[in-house]
Design an enzyme around this catalytic site. Structure first.
Site, PDB file in Angstrom:
ATOM      1  N   GLY A   5       0.808  -1.212   0.000  1.00 12.70           N
ATOM      2  CA  GLY A   5       0.000   0.000   0.000  1.00 12.70           C
ATOM      3  C   GLY A   5       0.837   1.255   0.000  1.00 12.70           C
ATOM      4  CG  PHE A  65      -2.857   9.760   3.364  1.00 16.11           C
ATOM      5  CD1 PHE A  65      -2.309  11.029   3.359  1.00 16.11           C
ATOM      6  CD2 PHE A  65      -4.080   9.563   2.749  1.00 16.11           C
ATOM      7  CE1 PHE A  65      -2.961  12.094   2.750  1.00 16.11           C
ATOM      8  CE2 PHE A  65      -4.746  10.618   2.137  1.00 16.11           C
ATOM      9  CZ  PHE A  65      -4.184  11.885   2.134  1.00 16.11           C
ATOM     10  CD  GLU A  70     -15.012  17.699   2.597  1.00 16.69           C
ATOM     11  OE1 GLU A  70     -14.422  18.400   3.432  1.00 16.69           O
ATOM     12  OE2 GLU A  70     -14.447  16.826   1.940  1.00 16.69           O
ATOM     13  CG  ASP A  94      -8.189   4.502   6.901  1.00 12.57           C
ATOM     14  OD1 ASP A  94      -7.835   5.284   7.812  1.00 12.57           O
ATOM     15  OD2 ASP A  94      -8.811   4.873   5.888  1.00 12.57           O
ATOM     16  CB  ALA A 146      -5.046  11.787   6.023  1.00 16.05           C
ATOM     17  CD  GLN A 147      -2.148  14.762  10.328  1.00 16.14           C
ATOM     18  OE1 GLN A 147      -1.203  14.319  10.974  1.00 16.14           O
ATOM     19  NE2 GLN A 147      -1.948  15.558   9.285  1.00 16.14           N
TER      20      GLN A 147
HETATM   21  C1  FAD Z   1     -13.648  10.376  -0.282  1.00 16.19           C
HETATM   22  C2  FAD Z   1     -12.749  10.419   0.917  1.00 16.19           C
HETATM   23  C3  FAD Z   1     -12.521  11.619   1.558  1.00 16.19           C
HETATM   24  C4  FAD Z   1     -11.689  11.678   2.672  1.00 16.19           C
HETATM   25  N1  FAD Z   1     -11.470  12.897   3.272  1.00 16.19           N
HETATM   26  C5  FAD Z   1     -10.599  12.977   4.303  1.00 16.19           C
HETATM   27  C6  FAD Z   1     -10.292  14.237   4.887  1.00 16.19           C
HETATM   28  O1  FAD Z   1     -10.832  15.273   4.475  1.00 16.19           O
HETATM   29  N2  FAD Z   1      -9.390  14.263   5.890  1.00 16.19           N
HETATM   30  C7  FAD Z   1      -8.776  13.128   6.345  1.00 16.19           C
HETATM   31  O2  FAD Z   1      -7.938  13.202   7.249  1.00 16.19           O
HETATM   32  N3  FAD Z   1      -9.057  11.928   5.839  1.00 16.19           N
HETATM   33  C8  FAD Z   1      -9.959  11.820   4.817  1.00 16.19           C
HETATM   34  N4  FAD Z   1     -10.233  10.597   4.276  1.00 16.19           N
HETATM   35  C9  FAD Z   1      -9.649   9.398   4.880  1.00 16.19           C
HETATM   36  C10 FAD Z   1      -8.213   9.208   4.463  1.00 16.19           C
HETATM   37  O3  FAD Z   1      -8.099   9.308   3.054  1.00 16.19           O
HETATM   38  C11 FAD Z   1      -7.756   7.837   4.935  1.00 16.19           C
HETATM   39  O4  FAD Z   1      -7.870   7.803   6.342  1.00 16.19           O
HETATM   40  C12 FAD Z   1      -6.327   7.560   4.524  1.00 16.19           C
HETATM   41  O5  FAD Z   1      -6.239   7.471   3.124  1.00 16.19           O
HETATM   42  C13 FAD Z   1      -5.810   6.282   5.163  1.00 16.19           C
HETATM   43  O6  FAD Z   1      -4.510   6.049   4.713  1.00 16.19           O
HETATM   44  P1  FAD Z   1      -3.990   4.567   4.516  1.00 16.19           P
HETATM   45  O7  FAD Z   1      -2.548   4.663   4.164  1.00 16.19           O
HETATM   46  O8  FAD Z   1      -4.388   3.742   5.679  1.00 16.19           O
HETATM   47  O9  FAD Z   1      -4.818   3.999   3.276  1.00 16.19           O
HETATM   48  P2  FAD Z   1      -4.948   4.560   1.794  1.00 16.19           P
HETATM   49  O10 FAD Z   1      -4.493   5.969   1.701  1.00 16.19           O
HETATM   50  O11 FAD Z   1      -6.331   4.260   1.372  1.00 16.19           O
HETATM   51  O12 FAD Z   1      -3.926   3.661   0.968  1.00 16.19           O
HETATM   52  C14 FAD Z   1      -4.099   2.293   0.810  1.00 16.19           C
HETATM   53  C15 FAD Z   1      -3.298   1.855  -0.411  1.00 16.19           C
HETATM   54  O13 FAD Z   1      -3.220   0.442  -0.416  1.00 16.19           O
HETATM   55  C16 FAD Z   1      -3.391  -0.042  -1.723  1.00 16.19           C
HETATM   56  N5  FAD Z   1      -3.865  -1.419  -1.580  1.00 16.19           N
HETATM   57  C17 FAD Z   1      -4.950  -1.842  -0.908  1.00 16.19           C
HETATM   58  N6  FAD Z   1      -5.019  -3.186  -0.939  1.00 16.19           N
HETATM   59  C18 FAD Z   1      -3.952  -3.623  -1.645  1.00 16.19           C
HETATM   60  C19 FAD Z   1      -3.453  -4.911  -2.008  1.00 16.19           C
HETATM   61  N7  FAD Z   1      -4.055  -6.044  -1.640  1.00 16.19           N
HETATM   62  N8  FAD Z   1      -2.321  -4.984  -2.744  1.00 16.19           N
HETATM   63  C20 FAD Z   1      -1.667  -3.866  -3.143  1.00 16.19           C
HETATM   64  N9  FAD Z   1      -2.092  -2.620  -2.799  1.00 16.19           N
HETATM   65  C21 FAD Z   1      -3.203  -2.502  -2.055  1.00 16.19           C
HETATM   66  C22 FAD Z   1      -4.385   0.913  -2.340  1.00 16.19           C
HETATM   67  O14 FAD Z   1      -4.285   0.909  -3.745  1.00 16.19           O
HETATM   68  C23 FAD Z   1      -3.966   2.256  -1.732  1.00 16.19           C
HETATM   69  O15 FAD Z   1      -3.028   2.923  -2.541  1.00 16.19           O
HETATM   70  C24 FAD Z   1     -11.069  10.505   3.158  1.00 16.19           C
HETATM   71  C25 FAD Z   1     -11.289   9.296   2.511  1.00 16.19           C
HETATM   72  C26 FAD Z   1     -12.128   9.247   1.395  1.00 16.19           C
HETATM   73  C27 FAD Z   1     -12.363   7.933   0.697  1.00 16.19           C
END
Ligand code: FAD
Length: 441
Positions: free
Chosen positions: A24, A27, A182, A311, A328-329
């Site tokens: 992944g 963020f 939003e 997440d 995201a944070q």
């Molecule tokens: C529409 C929307 C609006 C949002 N607005 C806000 C906001 O305003 N403020 C805020 O703080 N947060 C917001 N969030 C939440 C925030 O985006 C997430 O909390 C954040 O992205 C979590 O980060 P992460 O690294 O855990 O996962 P992600 O950023 O989702 O990254 C996960 C990555 O893993 C990859 N992946 C998943 N499964 C696999 C697999 N099996 N093999 C290979 N790759 C894989 C995906 O392609 C992705 O690139 C929002 C989310 C959404 C959907």
């Protein structure tokens, strides 16, 4: 095709270094990569997309305010030049924690350390109809689907008898969290400032935008004041907000609510729930409340060489007994923590536990309208909150190019009231959607 798959190989060189695999590049994964300077590991990153997505601005792509590449950044750009870093644009299919390997369509790879940063996926709570007929907003392709669907339905309305136009023009958004709020605000502005000029023959007093929330307030994760303010602002912008309202089923032409009433609409945006994207093979014993339970070092307690962040992870603390919020944070801070400390952990040096610093939460409602809650019971709304929102989103965008493009586009949109991306570049078809596919075939 199978023959082709049989000859695929990951082409990752053998190494004497410990191998760190990151699943992944969102963020959390990106923050890890950026903090792993001069590390002693071979680093292998897998992502099913070859870019990082700035999800907080997806709704602007879906509502024609921003172009998709303004909120995406190539992951290969993040691999340290000359270092033992390898990116593979592949989905990880399964993890085998007994052999410390994971598998992809191009073969298996072993790991010494594994970071699972796979984020979330849309959750339809097992309702197949909602899954088939609603539009989730998790990825850039999702946002483009919504944008195309809105524009295609308006084009359809122009060639439909007036008494049947409403189901093509109405839009329902299910879920009154930040994404729903939003999205609703942006659609209200699109209707008010842009669409009536594009489609002078359509009667936009017929276009209803519904925001449906299952609970008693909007923005349930924010303060009561911010929820109430967003409700007031959205209603003033002409959004029909229905609280304590659950979606029950839909058939592609209407949405039926739990109370039995229906809304005529072919466009339903699903922002009502997500679930952790836990890869297959993760043992049940690692999972609690649908997420991977980790200790205060972001580590799976029974497998100390495996970490989960963002997440997908459940890290409980006295301040957050149900785990950190899915925003995201936490993902960025956990990623940065591991990037900085994994080397020390490998050398068995003492490492301080992870501590989450809550920087507050924000949601924008529209032009010069937003709400912001900060630690210490500090709350803002209106123009001040909107400026804070603008500044923070620009600051956290991934590359300088994206910051510049978004800033310039926002300035242009603000001055001209334009949303110039209302393009059907990649038409959206549901499998059963013969009418719209016949329009362009
Ligand atoms: C529409 C929307 C609006 C949002 N607005 C806000 C906001 O305003 N403020 C805020 O703080 N947060 C917001 N969030 C939440 C925030 O985006 C997430 O909390 C954040 O992205 C979590 O980060 P992460 O690294 O855990 O996962 P992600 O950023 O989702 O990254 C996960 C990555 O893993 C990859 N992946 C998943 N499964 C696999 C697999 N099996 N093999 C290979 N790759 C894989 C995906 O392609 C992705 O690139 C929002 C989310 C959404 C959907």
């Amino acid at each position: 095709m199978n023959e082709q798959i049989e000859v695929l190989t990951l082409n990752i060189p053998d190494t004497d270094k410990p191998r760190l695999v990151i699943i992944g590049g969102g963020f959390g994964g990106l923050a890890t990569i950026r903090n792993l300077r001069k590390c002693a590991f071979q680093v292998v990153v897998f992502d099913e997309r070859n870019y990082n997505t700035f999800q907080p601005l997806l709704y602007q792509v879906a509502t024609a305010g921003l172009q998709p590449d303004a909120i995406a950044s190539p992951l290969r750009k993040e691999m340290w030049e000359g270092a033992d870093y390898h990116f593979r644009h592949l989905k990880v299919l399964t993890i085998d924690s007994t052999t410390n390997t994971l598998s992809t369509i191009a073969g298996k790879i072993s790991y010494d350390y594994l970071i699972i940063a796979t984020g979330t996926r849309a959750n339809f709570f097992g309702n197949k109809q909602l899954q088939q007929y609603t539009l989730p907003l998790k990825t850039i392709p999702d946002a483009l689907n919504i944008r195309s669907q809105i524009m295609q339905m308006l084009e359809m309305a122009t060639i439909t008898p007036p008494e049947k136009q409403q189901e093509f023009m109405n839009i329902a958004i299910v879920g009154g969290g930040p994404t729903g709020v939003e999205m609703a605000g942006a659609l209200a502005e699109l209707r008010k400032h842009v669409l009536w000029r594009d489609y002078p023959q359509l009667d936009f007093s017929k276009m209803n935008i519904y925001l449906l929330e299952g609970g008693p307030v909007l923005l349930p994760a924010m303060s009561a004041e911010s929820g109430a303010k967003s409700l007031k602002d959205l209603e003033a912008m002409g959004i029909i907000v229905r609280l304590n309202t659950l979606a029950a089923s839909c058939d592609g032409q209407s949405l039926t609510l739990k109370d039995g009433s229906t809304i005529a609409t072919r466009t339903i945006v699903w922002s009502a729930g997500v679930k952790a994207g836990i890869p297959t093979g993760v043992p049940d014993s690692w999972i609690e409340s649908g997420r991977i339970l980790v200790d205060d070092h972001c580590r799976v307690p029974t497998s100390p060489n495996v970490f989960a962040i963002g997440d997908v992870a459940l890290q409980k603390s006295a301040a957050f007994p149900k785990g950190l919020p899915g925003v995201a944070q936490p993902a960025m801070q956990m990623g940065a923590y591991l990037g900085k400390n994994l080397g020390k952990m490998h050398e068995n040096k003492p490492v301080k536990p992870f501590h989450y610093f809550d920087k507050g939460s924000l949601a924008t409602i529209g032009r010069a309208k937003a709400v912001a809650d900060f630690p210490g019971n500090l709350k803002f709304s209106g123009r001040i909150a909107w400026f804070i929102w603008l500044f923070i989103h620009i600051a956290y965008l991934v590359s300088f190019r994206n910051k510049l493009v978004v800033f310039a586009t926002w300035c242009w949109n603000f001055i001209t009231y334009e949303k110039g991306n209302r393009l059907i570049i990649r038409p959206f078809f549901r499998k059963d959607d013969l009418i719209t596919s016949e329009m362009t075939d």
